[in-house]
Design an enzyme around this catalytic site. Sequence first.
Site, mmCIF file in Angstrom:
data_model
loop_
_atom_site.group_PDB
_atom_site.id
_atom_site.type_symbol
_atom_site.label_atom_id
_atom_site.label_comp_id
_atom_site.label_asym_id
_atom_site.label_seq_id
_atom_site.Cartn_x
_atom_site.Cartn_y
_atom_site.Cartn_z
ATOM 1 N N ASP A 204 -8.925 20.111 -42.220
ATOM 2 C CA ASP A 204 -8.245 20.780 -42.575
ATOM 3 C C ASP A 204 -7.576 20.197 -44.545
ATOM 4 O OD1 ASP A 204 -6.636 19.439 -41.999
ATOM 5 O OD2 ASP A 204 -5.273 21.564 -40.789
ATOM 6 N N LYS B 32 -15.968 25.357 -40.047
ATOM 7 C CA LYS B 32 -14.023 24.474 -39.597
ATOM 8 C C LYS B 32 -13.691 24.726 -38.292
ATOM 9 C CE LYS B 32 -11.737 24.327 -42.522
ATOM 10 N NZ LYS B 32 -9.945 25.215 -43.572
#
Length: 214
Positions: free
Chosen positions: A142, A124
């Site tokens: 997210d 991420k």
Amino acid sequence: MTPQLPYATLRQIFARFAGIEPEPKSELEHVNAFTLLVAVALSAQATDVGVNKATRRLFQIADTPEKMLALGEDGLIEHIRTIGLYRNKARNVIKLSRLLIETFGGEVPSSRAALMTLPGVGRKTANVVLNMWFHHPAQAVDTHIFRVGNRTGICPGRDETAVERAIEDNVPVEYQAHAHHWLILHGRYICTARKPRCGICPIRDWCLYEEKTA
């Protein structure tokens, strides 16, 4: 699981997002690739507002790996102790600063694989840096994007990797560069977790969420 919206509908949705905010920006403050990397690493399980408050002074004195190493772990902790998991994060930032100098000549690498060799940098975080700094159409998923993707049908998936793939496979290519930011901002301010603001949602007519609020 919510079904995937058709391509034609996604084109309309992202055209609407683009019309509202043509150039969406991250709310994390940074001055270069290194400070962006550090800010994103610090933002795990923390808010952008909280990270920004902690890093404004920090980045004035430590905006390169060399300066961060000179500051040291204890010095860094003094700046970020208001952020959750600050001790572990400080340890990782110092380690990644050292590795950037020793392995990458002090520069932030522009490949996901290289970024993910750095301590505290997962997929991420790597995708955020690739998207924001190097302008790769990387999709950092997210909690906001995961919720919006599954609730609306824009990019449903059972886990973050599946949602990331759904964006890459289904969102029109001309919207890929900003898709990550549009979806985060939509989840943060409109499609919120507990009380989504469906009454002011710009994509309400296409959204598949059955429990729309008034």
